[in-house]
Design an enzyme around this catalytic site. Structure first.
Site, PDB file in Angstrom:
ATOM      1  N   GLY A 349       0.849  -1.188   0.000  1.00 54.77           N
ATOM      2  CA  GLY A 349       0.000   0.000   0.000  1.00 54.77           C
ATOM      3  C   GLY A 349       0.884   1.237   0.000  1.00 54.77           C
ATOM      4  CB  ALA A 350       2.256   3.450   1.721  1.00 57.84           C
ATOM      5  CG  ASN A 353      11.048   4.172   0.790  1.00 57.55           C
ATOM      6  OD1 ASN A 353      11.425   3.047   1.057  1.00 57.55           O
ATOM      7  ND2 ASN A 353      10.126   4.413  -0.134  1.00 57.55           N
ATOM      8  CG  HIS A 385       1.042   2.432   8.795  1.00 60.46           C
ATOM      9  ND1 HIS A 385       0.552   1.406   9.572  1.00 60.46           N
ATOM     10  CD2 HIS A 385       2.211   1.977   8.288  1.00 60.46           C
ATOM     11  CE1 HIS A 385       1.387   0.381   9.520  1.00 60.46           C
ATOM     12  NE2 HIS A 385       2.406   0.699   8.744  1.00 60.46           N
ATOM     13  CD  GLU A 386       3.581   3.686   5.126  1.00 61.85           C
ATOM     14  OE1 GLU A 386       4.758   3.439   5.439  1.00 61.85           O
ATOM     15  OE2 GLU A 386       2.717   2.797   5.008  1.00 61.85           O
TER      16      GLU A 386
END
Length: 958
Positions: A349-350, A353, A385-386
């Site tokens: 999904g993602a 980085n 989330h990221e």
């Protein structure tokens, strides 16, 4: 946090930028990529111009360092200088897309050795002037480096192996220089290409996905999370394209190379970080940006998407979410910029980085005209989330993949907190119960589940690492960390987190390091616990499964037991704790919250849980604990009575439907659905529908299905009418976020159960769209359910129209809605044709192939077609899509979830045996789980079918 000590000031031999590798050597080298793939076990010697595949026989069985999957600890990388040149057009000779590169890694020798092992996968090396594929020099004074005796590629364990004719000296620094070529393939891993068409022009993006073990496909590196280093990245690219990486752009130059004018973009050095968080991208994308409190925030996407303002929503929420996490962690964001980019082809999904987060288009781009409120919520949650990982995961990184659950489980928990901060009116924090806790109960109730933390020695190979990216790591991880934050209190949890992040910044940890810091915070803030954080939490982390806590309100007796879907199943994984947990119990008595209790042994008595008269007990409030609850029959009856009569308490009870267990009678569980016709709220309906979904799967091919549909139609009719009324006969959108969700549930269930008014409504909307494709009259919130039901009710005319709209959709979110709806048709020939399309990347993108097959399998007509298709094509599907794919467990579970007969069980076992050679990759455990789930389903149906049929038949009567 200052950056002192993390940059190396002494001059380093900077890589010469000109990649003087002749183009021809490059082309020939590339053919080796395929030889390597073919001869997995023949080791390749890269020492003759990178053009040979001479097998070097290594004696087997062998216990050499290069036969082990983990790096030795003798060398520690400090910094890398990497220059890469991705070619965005096909090579005329080979027809391949390629990249060329140069790399210098500076490492310190920690223990004397005459061997260098560095990860390398699918790279071909140019022979240098020393006759080898690498050059070793001493860094800055000291002893001269030994010369290279022999070098080769070890394909199986993915190393470039370099044997030296002398020893490297302890504490001395060295430089290892290489030149190499790789394929810029469309395999969604490492340095890869993504293709799309914009305004009739075909375009190529060079992009990356390194997690967990694919940085080694881009350049030779010490590719383990604990091997942190500073990276100096330089990208060579054509005019008209932009280059991005983790760091800020430092400088640009415009040399001529290989006869063409190119751009050279050099980036500022990164912070000290792990290889799996690297990213570098070349594209002709556009972007929107803003500067918030000195921080540059940019959202990149295809130019048309940016022109259509699809990056604005992400741009608006990123600043506030970053601010939220700075406060939550009590630590400032460690980088000067935050780039986020939407890619047409992306497997996950993602990906978090550091400083350059990559996304699927559906996870980042929002369009007011096409996106539903659930699409918007998904975008806010995934961004949250990221961004949570920028500190937890990136700044402080787990030492090895066996602790992946802590990284992903943590981000999966706090994503709700960040999204809630960005969109406070949505109440998204409530949704973790449905999306994570309940979802993972189904998997963790199997005897083939696994503990959160794995043994280091059990996680060695890339496929074993990929297998950890499952519901247990994400959703169970989130659920137990939420429980921990709840019993410590969020304030104390945050204090422990903050000291943990400060102490280990730019370093690595194991999960117990976090326990230490939370324990210190608990002591400092006088939190009363029945043991240390370690003793409580290790029971939830080191043993699989969860308990069912049974409370007898006639006596106050309470006991816990390992909850298993099939209580007769054989748990073969022993637990040092004997499947006994330390359970925090939040509870209320007749509507009044009580002080939290702890169940610290198998059985106990809590006299204040004893009731008399009309009093009742409800435990595990807000489902804050990772366990299920059962009561004596008298308390159940009182709760059902409250459920039917008291609107105030109802939303707190949405966890009560405990379906599929032998603990309470199935009909008692079904009784909890009777009140639904009076309830217009989303949480109780969604909880009920999630649980009833299992009944559909088990009975949509049997005589139970008719009466069940009739009952559900009766229950949903008042809700359908309620939403029809408050939306002015479907002309406006309900006000609240959750109300909008429940409107979708009402229409979806009413149409699915055959309500004529509903079916006429959706057919009318869909035909209006078909007669005027330019203007879609269907509200984005309702599109998924309208498309699906209209295609199910129609034939090839509707299907072909939707397919054409899918192929022409300029917006990924709209394409996704159509892609899942196309699987709803009841025509077997259309479903079979659609299955064939999944293996053609021109029809269905590689990233979407496995999920499309699962959509088809979810359709009762498509189930057996999808299963036959997957069995017939397994080896092809696995080879094409199975390598680094995390989606393989979803595929296996998806095509087998309806299995409930002896015949299907035999087919499943046969499938496992037939494909033992090919393998199942990250779906290996899913095959075991499917077998176990099928056995449990067979038992459950034989024990319950008659009673369920009688119940639905009686309740469906008007």
């Amino acid at each position: 946090m200052g950056e002192k000590g993390f940059y190396i000031s002494k001059p380093v031999g900077v890589v010469a930028i000109i990649l003087g590798v002749g183009a021809l050597a490059t082309i020939i080298a590339l053919s080796v990529v395929y030889d390597q793939e073919k001869s997995k076990n023949n080791e390749v010697s890269p020492t003759n111009g990178g053009t040979t595949s001479n097998p070097i026989t290594t004696p087997t069985p062998s216990n050499e360092p290069w036969d082990k999957y983990r790096l030795p600890t003798s060398l520690v990388p400090d910094q890398y200088h990497v220059t890469l040149w991705p070619r965005l057009t096909r090579n005329e000779t080979t027809g391949l897309y390629i990249f060329t590169g140069k790399s210098t890694v500076e490492f310190v020798c920690a223990e004397e050795t005459d061997l260098i092992l560095i990860h390398s996968n699918k790279l071909n090396y140019t022979t240098l002037e020393n006759g080898h594929s690498a050059r070793l020099t001493s860094a800055g004074g000291g002893v001269a480096a030994p010369s290279i005796k022999h070098s080769w590629l070890k394909i199986e364990t993915q190393y470039l192996v370099i044997q030296l004719d002398g020893k490297l000296v302890k504490d001395q620094r060295y430089h290892l220089y290489t030149e190499f070529t790789g394929e810029l393939a469309d395999d969604l891993g490492g340095f890869y290409r993504s293709e799309y068409t914009e305004n009739g022009v075909d375009k190529v993006v060079a992009t990356t996905q390194m997690q967990p073990t694919d940085a080694r496909k881009a350049f030779p590196c010490f590719d383990e999370p604990a091997m942190k280093a500073v990276f100096y990245i330089t990208l060579i690219h054509q005019h008209g394209t932009i280059a991005l990486s983790n760091g800020m752009e430092n400088s640009k130059s415009f040399p001529i190379m290989e006869g063409q004018n190119v751009l050279v973009t050099a980036f500022a050095p990164t912070k000290k970080m792990s290889t799996y968080l690297l990213a570098f991208i070349v594209s002709d994308f556009g972007f929107v940006s803003e500067i918030t409190e000195g921080l540059l925030i940019r959202i990149y996407a295809r130019k048309n998407a940016i022109a259509a303002n699809q990056g604005e929503y992400a741009l608006n929420v990123t600043g506030p979410i970053l601010k939220f996490f700075e406060d939550y962690y009590n630590a400032s964001y460690p980088l000067p910029k935050s780039d986020q980019i939407a890619l047409p082809d992306f497997n996950a999904g993602a990906m978090e980085n550091w400083g350059l987060i990559t996304y699927r288009e559906t996870a980042l781009l929002y369009d007011t005209e096409f996106s539903s409120n659930s699409n918007k919520e998904r975008i806010a949650s995934i961004i949250s989330h990221e961004l949570a990982h920028m500190w937890f995961g990136n700044l402080v990184t787990l030492r090895w993949w066996n602790d992946l659950w802590l990284n992903e489980g943590f981000a999966s928990y706090v994503e709700y907190l960040g999204a809630d901060y960005a969109e406070p009116s949505w109440n998204v924090k409530d949704l973790i119960v449905l999306s994570d806790v309940h979802r993972v109960f189904a998997v963790d109730a199997l005897a083939s589940s696994h503990p959160l933390s794995s043994n280091v020695d059990d996680i060695q190979k890339p496929a074993q690492i990929s297998e950890l990216f499952d519901a247990i790591s994400y959703s169970k991880g989130a659920s137990v960390l939420r429980m921990l934050s709840d019993f410590l209190t969020e304030d104390v949890f945050k204090k422990g987190l903050s000291t943990y992040l400060n102490k280990f910044a730019y370093g690595n940890t194991v999960y117990t390091d976090l326990w230490d810091h939370l324990q210190e915070a608990a002591v400092a803030n006088s939190v009363a616990l029945p043991g240390t954080v370690h003793t409580i939490m290790n029971r939830w982390v080191l043993q699989m499964g969860f308990p069912v806590v049974t409370i007898d309100t006639t006596t106050g007796a309470i006991h816990q037991k390992h909850f298993l879907l099939d209580p007769e199943s054989n748990v073969t994984v022993p637990s040092e704790f004997n499947y006994e947990w330390i359970v925090p119990i939040r509870w209320m008595k007749t509507g009044n919250p009580q002080a939290q209790k702890w169940l610290v042994k198998k059985t106990d008595t809590f006299v204040d849980m004893k009731t008399s008269g009309a009093d009742w007990v409800l435990a595990n409030l807000n489902v804050s604990g990772y366990y299920r609850v059962n009561y004596d029959q008298g308390n159940w009856d009182k709760l059902l009575d409250v459920l039917n009569n008291s609107h105030q308490v109802r939303h707190k009870l949405c966890d009560m439907i405990i379906i599929r267990t032998k603990i309470i009678k199935t009909v008692l569980a079904l009784d909890t659905t009777k009140y639904l016709s009076k309830d217009m709220e989303y949480m109780p309906w969604e909880s009920a529908l999630d649980n009833l979904d299992y009944f559909s799967l088990m009975f949509d091919r049997s005589e139970v299905y008719g009466p069940m549909q009739a009952y559900l139609k009766k229950q949903v009719t008042p809700v359908f009418n309620y939403y029809k009324e408050i939306t002015g006969n479907w002309t406006k959108v309900p006000d609240g976020h959750m109300e909008q969700y429940n409107q979708v549930n009402a229409i979806s269930l009413a149409c699915r159960t055959g309500m004529e008014e509903c079916q006429t409504l959706i057919k009318t909307w869909f035909s209006a769209w078909m007669s005027n494709p330019e203007t879609n009259p269907i509200h984005p919130n309702l599109r998924s359910t309208v498309y699906c039901n209209a295609i199910a009710a129609g034939g090839d005319k509707e299907w072909d129209f939707a397919w054409k709209q899918f192929k022409n959709a300029a917006i990924a979110i709209e394409a996704d809605k159509l892609r899942s709806a196309l699987a709803c048709t009841k025509q077997p020939w259309l479903l079979n044709r659609y299955l064939e399309y999944t293996l053609d990347p021109n029809m269905i993108r590689k990233q979407d192939a496995t999920s499309t097959i699962v959509y088809i399998a979810q359709n009762v007509v498509g189930q057996s077609l999808a299963w036959d298709f997957v069995r017939a094509r397994w080896s092809y599907i696995f080879t094409q899509y199975g390598g680094g794919s995390f989606s393989f467990s979803n595929l296996v579970n998806g095509v087998t979830e309806r299995f409930s007969t002896e015949f299907e069980l035999q087919q499943l076992k046969q499938f496992k045996a037939d494909n033992a050679e090919v393998g199942f990759g990250s779906g290996t455990l899913a095959v075991e789980q499917s077998i176990e789930r099928t056995i449990a389903n067979i038992k459950w149906i034989s024990e319950n079918e008659k009673e369920i049929l009688d119940w639905f038949t009686a309740e469906a009567k008007p």
